[in-house]
Motif scaffolding. Sequence first.
Motif, PDB file in Angstrom:
ATOM      1  N   LYS A  89      -3.565 -11.400  -4.054  1.00  0.00           N
ATOM      2  CA  LYS A  89      -4.363 -10.389  -3.364  1.00  0.00           C
ATOM      3  C   LYS A  89      -4.794 -10.875  -1.985  1.00  0.00           C
ATOM      4  O   LYS A  89      -4.703 -10.148  -0.992  1.00  0.00           O
ATOM      5  CB  LYS A  89      -5.587 -10.025  -4.197  1.00  0.00           C
ATOM      6  N   LEU A  92      -1.768 -10.926   0.454  1.00  0.00           N
ATOM      7  CA  LEU A  92      -1.388  -9.582   0.881  1.00  0.00           C
ATOM      8  C   LEU A  92      -2.445  -8.971   1.794  1.00  0.00           C
ATOM      9  O   LEU A  92      -2.130  -8.246   2.741  1.00  0.00           O
ATOM     10  CB  LEU A  92      -1.172  -8.682  -0.338  1.00  0.00           C
ATOM     11  N   ALA A  93      -3.718  -9.257   1.514  1.00  0.00           N
ATOM     12  CA  ALA A  93      -4.816  -8.657   2.284  1.00  0.00           C
ATOM     13  C   ALA A  93      -4.817  -9.104   3.741  1.00  0.00           C
ATOM     14  O   ALA A  93      -5.438  -8.451   4.583  1.00  0.00           O
ATOM     15  CB  ALA A  93      -6.153  -9.002   1.639  1.00  0.00           C
ATOM     16  N   HIS A  95      -2.401  -8.822   5.712  1.00  0.00           N
ATOM     17  CA  HIS A  95      -1.617  -7.848   6.474  1.00  0.00           C
ATOM     18  C   HIS A  95      -1.723  -6.418   5.937  1.00  0.00           C
ATOM     19  O   HIS A  95      -1.377  -5.474   6.644  1.00  0.00           O
ATOM     20  CB  HIS A  95      -0.145  -8.259   6.490  1.00  0.00           C
ATOM     21  N   PHE A  96      -2.173  -6.265   4.701  1.00  0.00           N
ATOM     22  CA  PHE A  96      -2.183  -4.937   4.087  1.00  0.00           C
ATOM     23  C   PHE A  96      -3.581  -4.597   3.575  1.00  0.00           C
ATOM     24  O   PHE A  96      -4.266  -5.442   3.001  1.00  0.00           O
ATOM     25  CB  PHE A  96      -1.176  -4.870   2.938  1.00  0.00           C
ATOM     26  N   ASN A  97      -3.967  -3.337   3.771  1.00  0.00           N
ATOM     27  CA  ASN A  97      -5.278  -2.872   3.322  1.00  0.00           C
ATOM     28  C   ASN A  97      -5.180  -1.400   2.949  1.00  0.00           C
ATOM     29  O   ASN A  97      -4.077  -0.841   2.913  1.00  0.00           O
ATOM     30  CB  ASN A  97      -6.323  -3.094   4.411  1.00  0.00           C
ATOM     31  N   SER A  98      -6.299  -0.771   2.672  1.00  0.00           N
ATOM     32  CA  SER A  98      -6.288   0.614   2.215  1.00  0.00           C
ATOM     33  C   SER A  98      -5.718   1.573   3.251  1.00  0.00           C
ATOM     34  O   SER A  98      -5.238   2.654   2.916  1.00  0.00           O
ATOM     35  CB  SER A  98      -7.701   1.047   1.825  1.00  0.00           C
ATOM     36  N   LYS A 101      -0.816  -0.028   3.579  1.00  0.00           N
ATOM     37  CA  LYS A 101      -0.468  -0.721   2.340  1.00  0.00           C
ATOM     38  C   LYS A 101       0.983  -1.193   2.330  1.00  0.00           C
ATOM     39  O   LYS A 101       1.842  -0.643   3.019  1.00  0.00           O
ATOM     40  CB  LYS A 101      -0.717   0.199   1.137  1.00  0.00           C
ATOM     41  N   VAL A 121      -4.203  -5.669  -7.014  1.00  0.00           N
ATOM     42  CA  VAL A 121      -3.616  -5.389  -5.696  1.00  0.00           C
ATOM     43  C   VAL A 121      -3.744  -3.917  -5.316  1.00  0.00           C
ATOM     44  O   VAL A 121      -3.039  -3.437  -4.432  1.00  0.00           O
ATOM     45  CB  VAL A 121      -2.128  -5.824  -5.656  1.00  0.00           C
ATOM     46  N   ASP A 123      -5.720  -2.244  -3.561  1.00  0.00           N
ATOM     47  CA  ASP A 123      -6.061  -1.937  -2.177  1.00  0.00           C
ATOM     48  C   ASP A 123      -4.974  -2.356  -1.190  1.00  0.00           C
ATOM     49  O   ASP A 123      -5.081  -2.073   0.002  1.00  0.00           O
ATOM     50  CB  ASP A 123      -7.370  -2.626  -1.786  1.00  0.00           C
ATOM     51  N   GLN A 124      -3.943  -3.041  -1.682  1.00  0.00           N
ATOM     52  CA  GLN A 124      -2.894  -3.531  -0.798  1.00  0.00           C
ATOM     53  C   GLN A 124      -1.520  -2.919  -1.063  1.00  0.00           C
ATOM     54  O   GLN A 124      -0.627  -3.035  -0.241  1.00  0.00           O
ATOM     55  CB  GLN A 124      -2.760  -5.064  -0.920  1.00  0.00           C
TER      56      GLN A 124
END
Length: 204
Positions: A89, A92-93, A95-98, A101, A121, A123-124
Amino acid sequence: HNDLIPPEKRNHAFTPPSFCDDGPAVNGQRMRRPEVAEGLRRFVNWAMNNNERSERYMLILYGHGPVVAGQSFLARDNPPSSLLLGDLKKILATHFNSDHKLDILACQNCVMNGIETAYEVRDQVKYMIGSQGLVLASGWPYEKIFTDVVSDPDLPTAKIAEKLMKACARNLLDFAVMDRSSEQSVCNVERIQSGRIPDSGKNI
């Protein structure tokens, strides 16, 4: 990645770095090979920094799942390390968020396509492909998977995920004859919200 062919002889437009280098010598001693979390972090950072114009992203993880590694996965022996779901998590967070994604998280790992992974995961990641049981060591049909992706790249992400899942399922038919089959499924991770599944209204 093909370990039998040196990177400089693969005729690629560019050669990615080694994400598992020991690093420079410090006080005459070489750094040990990175742990799984650090290796994955290096790869994701490199991929995102070199593909900023991409509209959609997919990450495929390959290795042992929780059945083999306990509460972690992607276990390795040298050095002894593995990856916790919380570590995944965090990586990934970066570079990726809500709002942006990862479109598809594909897990070629045993017992990875479960509610525990999806919740961690949520939120990602949009869609997750994998198995709730054991996964055959023979691997997925990657040539078929990538051919399906590039054959119609404008398909919605849900349709692309479905095509990938069907390619994996067809690849397993021959093993079913030997009683060595494995299941695959696609999960819409976006259906999971903080603590609740909106369709059912039940607490997780």
